[in-house]
Write a protein that holds these residues in place. Structure first.
Motif, PDB file in Angstrom:
ATOM      1  N   LYS A 195       0.849  -1.198   0.000  1.00  0.00           N
ATOM      2  CA  LYS A 195       0.000   0.000   0.000  1.00  0.00           C
ATOM      3  C   LYS A 195       0.879   1.241   0.000  1.00  0.00           C
ATOM      4  O   LYS A 195       1.912   1.275   0.675  1.00  0.00           O
TER       5      LYS A 195
ATOM      6  N   THR B  51      -1.284   8.199  -0.745  1.00  0.00           N
ATOM      7  CA  THR B  51      -2.365   8.150  -1.747  1.00  0.00           C
ATOM      8  C   THR B  51      -3.422   7.108  -1.382  1.00  0.00           C
ATOM      9  O   THR B  51      -4.555   7.191  -1.843  1.00  0.00           O
ATOM     10  N   GLY B  52      -3.039   6.110  -0.564  1.00  0.00           N
ATOM     11  CA  GLY B  52      -3.994   5.091  -0.132  1.00  0.00           C
ATOM     12  C   GLY B  52      -4.222   3.968  -1.133  1.00  0.00           C
ATOM     13  O   GLY B  52      -5.033   3.072  -0.908  1.00  0.00           O
ATOM     14  N   TRP B  53      -3.510   3.971  -2.277  1.00  0.00           N
ATOM     15  CA  TRP B  53      -3.697   2.932  -3.294  1.00  0.00           C
ATOM     16  C   TRP B  53      -3.010   1.635  -2.865  1.00  0.00           C
ATOM     17  O   TRP B  53      -1.965   1.667  -2.224  1.00  0.00           O
ATOM     18  N   GLU B  54      -3.608   0.493  -3.270  1.00  0.00           N
ATOM     19  CA  GLU B  54      -3.033  -0.829  -2.945  1.00  0.00           C
ATOM     20  C   GLU B  54      -2.665  -1.559  -4.234  1.00  0.00           C
ATOM     21  O   GLU B  54      -3.366  -1.458  -5.235  1.00  0.00           O
ATOM     22  N   TYR B  55      -1.548  -2.312  -4.188  1.00  0.00           N
ATOM     23  CA  TYR B  55      -1.053  -3.023  -5.374  1.00  0.00           C
ATOM     24  C   TYR B  55      -0.434  -4.352  -4.971  1.00  0.00           C
ATOM     25  O   TYR B  55      -0.160  -4.594  -3.796  1.00  0.00           O
TER      26      TYR B  55
ATOM     27  N   ILE C 155       1.141   0.088 -12.347  1.00  0.00           N
ATOM     28  CA  ILE C 155       0.478   1.384 -12.121  1.00  0.00           C
ATOM     29  C   ILE C 155       0.423   2.125 -13.458  1.00  0.00           C
ATOM     30  O   ILE C 155       1.436   2.299 -14.121  1.00  0.00           O
TER      31      ILE C 155
ATOM     32  N   SER D 279      -1.627   5.251 -13.880  1.00  0.00           N
ATOM     33  CA  SER D 279      -1.861   6.694 -13.747  1.00  0.00           C
ATOM     34  C   SER D 279      -0.753   7.360 -12.939  1.00  0.00           C
ATOM     35  O   SER D 279      -0.376   6.876 -11.868  1.00  0.00           O
TER      36      SER D 279
ATOM     37  N   LYS E 190      -0.939   9.999 -11.240  1.00  0.00           N
ATOM     38  CA  LYS E 190      -1.431  10.589  -9.985  1.00  0.00           C
ATOM     39  C   LYS E 190      -1.251   9.631  -8.809  1.00  0.00           C
ATOM     40  O   LYS E 190      -1.303  10.035  -7.656  1.00  0.00           O
ATOM     41  N   GLU E 191      -1.067   8.344  -9.098  1.00  0.00           N
ATOM     42  CA  GLU E 191      -1.025   7.343  -8.021  1.00  0.00           C
ATOM     43  C   GLU E 191       0.340   7.250  -7.334  1.00  0.00           C
ATOM     44  O   GLU E 191       0.461   6.648  -6.278  1.00  0.00           O
TER      45      GLU E 191
ATOM     46  N   ASP F 258       6.435   9.524  -0.913  1.00  0.00           N
ATOM     47  CA  ASP F 258       5.412   8.658  -0.306  1.00  0.00           C
ATOM     48  C   ASP F 258       6.092   7.458   0.371  1.00  0.00           C
ATOM     49  O   ASP F 258       7.254   7.155   0.112  1.00  0.00           O
TER      50      ASP F 258
END
Length: 596
Positions: free
Chosen positions: A223, A227-231, A261, A263, A265-266, A271
């Motif tokens: 994570k 940004t809070g995105w998970e991969y 990924i 985008s 923005k991610e 980070d």
């Protein structure tokens, strides 16, 4: 982990940083002879052509020393003041730094500012005196400067010549012996700092990171904290000359992650990466938000390319986190973006990279800085663009940004440099003699005055010896006016500038003369005017291209010729009413070359 060393190289522009990196890669056999070329880490054509480092690069080296294998992670840094943000990112990912100083030039202003940045992060500093093989090297003199700056002993300073390969062995030994191993726990939850990212058209976005704590394995569910995105970590690995996949990376390692990924923005530089099932308590600190110094509009030459330009700038921003942008429109140029840069060189490089890497033809407007406008209602409006200035009746006063500049130069150039600073509305705050023939000047200057040609003039006055570094020190009230450029009575908003009233008349006159050179002759007369409000302060005229309409009159009364000339005059007048003047790209950049 005790055998890992993470370090960066701090140096002023042209002090031999990239050459030293080449020698370190050769000495540790990281690069084969077949792959070797000069400035091997500067992989952009632009970097090679200009002989400067624009991007920080990371590479892993293996070094065998005293019966043990060591892993050395080098994060190379740029030297120019416009790329200081790249340096701050590299420093945040390291435990030590090589301070490289040119024996022929001595300590420069940019070296000092990057050194303070490294000391703030508690990095171990190893001083290296480079270019000692040069005939004009001032070895003992520059050593004295280093001792004054660092307070170290004379024996600590490494004498080296990156070009000849002298002293490289001792540099490697000092990296192993003096730079501390990374601190952190492999058992703790994963905590990794993203310090860079690049876009790959096949694999998506590749993020480069340094693991502070914990372990990451291929396939882990991770994570991005901010940004809070998970991969899922599809591929992880270490950064050699080419990416090298690994199954596992542990605390202290520098590597990359590919997780599909798409985008831009991610991914944010600065980070923190952690694991979804066992997250870390808090994100890593120590990253400052970048503050743009210079603003300019970037517009596509063809209005249909607006979306393509947006994609190109977003992809470029992945690789250059100090670039900021927001959409704007102009009556003359259509839709585009107002971009924030760290300086004029940064702006030039971005424009060049858009052309080379994304094949984008763009028009760049006159660069300017941001001003604070205080209205009569007590509101504060931040203005990045002259067209965003409120109407004069509601403006109480305008404040412009000021900088504190440190200029280090030889004493013989002090008079000329002081005159340059005073001409730019500067105030001398302090002067300190570093040695008998080197002086450090501290000057307060308006940022708007150094945007155009200050750095170039400083270099030419001092024959290249003066070094310049600055930081924003605050805002002060100023008597500023908006200078409009009119073509045949129509204002061209893309050529408007905000500047001090004392400079407006001279600037307007020079700008009109320069535009006259660049605007091609039309079928009708073109009036180029500079105006402050309704008052015209300068004018130049581009003469019409005329057809000889009287050529067919061979004799007869003069009234026949006059009749034809009157008819032509009416046609020219009608043409001027409906005609548009095409402004070439060179005209927008003419402002930068007013004195040349």
């Amino acid at each position: 982990m005790k055998n890992i060393r993470n370090f960066c190289i701090i140096a002023h522009i042209d002090h031999g940083k990239s050459t030293l990196a080449d020698r370190l890669l050769e000495m540790t056999h990281t690069i084969s002879e077949r792959d070797f070329q000069e400035q091997v880490l500067d992989d952009m054509d632009l970097e090679r052509e200009r002989g400067i480092t624009i991007k920080s690069h990371a590479i892993r080296m293996d070094y065998f020393f005293h019966g043990q294998d060591y892993v050395l992670n080098l994060i190379d840094t740029p030297g120019h003041v416009d790329f200081s943000y790249e340096v701050s990112r590299a420093i945040a990912a390291c435990e030590g730094a090589l301070l490289v100083i040119d024996a022929t030039q001595g300590i420069q202003a940019q070296t000092i500012s990057n050194l303070w940045l490294a000391i703030e992060h508690n990095l171990t500093i190893i001083p290296v005196l480079n270019k000692i093989d040069m005939a004009n090297a001032m070895i003992e003199e520059v050593k004295d400067q280093i001792i004054d700056l660092l307070g170290c002993s004379r024996e600590v300073i490494i004498e080296a010549s990156a070009k000849m390969g002298y002293g490289i062995e001792r540099i490697l030994e000092d990296i192993v012996n003096k730079i501390p191993a990374p601190e952190g726990s492999e058992e703790a939850p994963l905590q990794a700092l993203i310090f860079d990212s690049v876009f790959n058209s096949y694999r998506g976005i590749i993020a480069y990171f340094r693991i502070m704590n914990g372990t990451v394995r291929k396939g882990d569910h991770v994570k991005f904290v901010n940004t809070g995105w998970e991969y899922h970590a599809d591929e992880i690995g270490v950064l050699r000359l080419r990416p090298e996949p690994r199954e596992i990376l542990k605390a202290g390692d520098v590597g990359y992650i590919i997780s599909g990924i798409k985008s831009s923005k991610e991914v944010q530089v600065g980070d923190t990466i952690t694991q979804v099932d066992r997250p870390c308590d808090k994100a890593i600190e120590g990253f400052k938000d970048v503050v743009p110094m210079v603003f300019a509009g970037i517009y596509p030459v063809d209005a249909d390319d607006y979306e393509v330009l947006r994609d190109s700038i977003e992809k470029l921003r992945l690789n250059d986190a100090s670039l900021s942008f927001e959409p704007e429109s102009s009556a003359a140029l259509g839709f585009g973006f107002r971009c924030g840069f760290l300086g004029l060189l940064h702006m030039e490089i971005v424009q060049e990279r858009l052309d080379r890497e994304f094949n984008m033809d763009v028009i760049t407007t006159v660069p300017n800085v941001s001003y604070k406008v205080y209205t009569t209602k007590g509101e504060i409006v931040e203005v990045h663009n002259p067209s965003g200035l409120p109407i004069p009746t509601v403006i109480d006063h305008i404040e412009e940004p000021y900088i504190t500049a440190n200029i280090i130069t030889r004493t013989e150039y002090v008079g000329a440099i002081m005159k340059l600073c005073i001409d730019k509305r500067g105030v001398l705050k302090n002067q300190v003699y570093l040695t008998t023939d080197r002086i450090e000047l501290t000057v307060e200057l308006p940022l708007g005055e150094i945007v155009f040609d200050f750095y170039d003039k400083l270099k030419s006055i001092s024959k290249g010896y003066a070094s310049f570094d600055y930081y924003i020190s605050g805002h002060k009230p100023a008597d500023l006016v908006k200078l409009d450029i009119l073509l045949n009575g129509d204002s061209v908003d893309a050529l408007s500038t905000l500047l001090h009233r004392d400079n407006a008349y001279e600037f307007g006159r020079k700008f009109c003369i320069k535009l006259k050179e660049y605007i091609p002759r039309q079928q009708y007369e073109v009036a180029i005017q500079a105006a402050i409000g309704a008052k015209i302060i300068a004018r130049e005229t581009v003469k019409a291209v005329r057809k000889d309409v009287t050529a067919k009159c061979y004799g007869g009364d003069i009234t026949r010729k006059r009749k034809l000339l009157e008819k032509q005059k009416k046609g020219k007048k009608r043409m001027r009413q409906v005609g548009n003047v095409e402004i070439p790209q060179k005209a927008f950049l003419a402002v930068l070359k007013l004195d040349s």
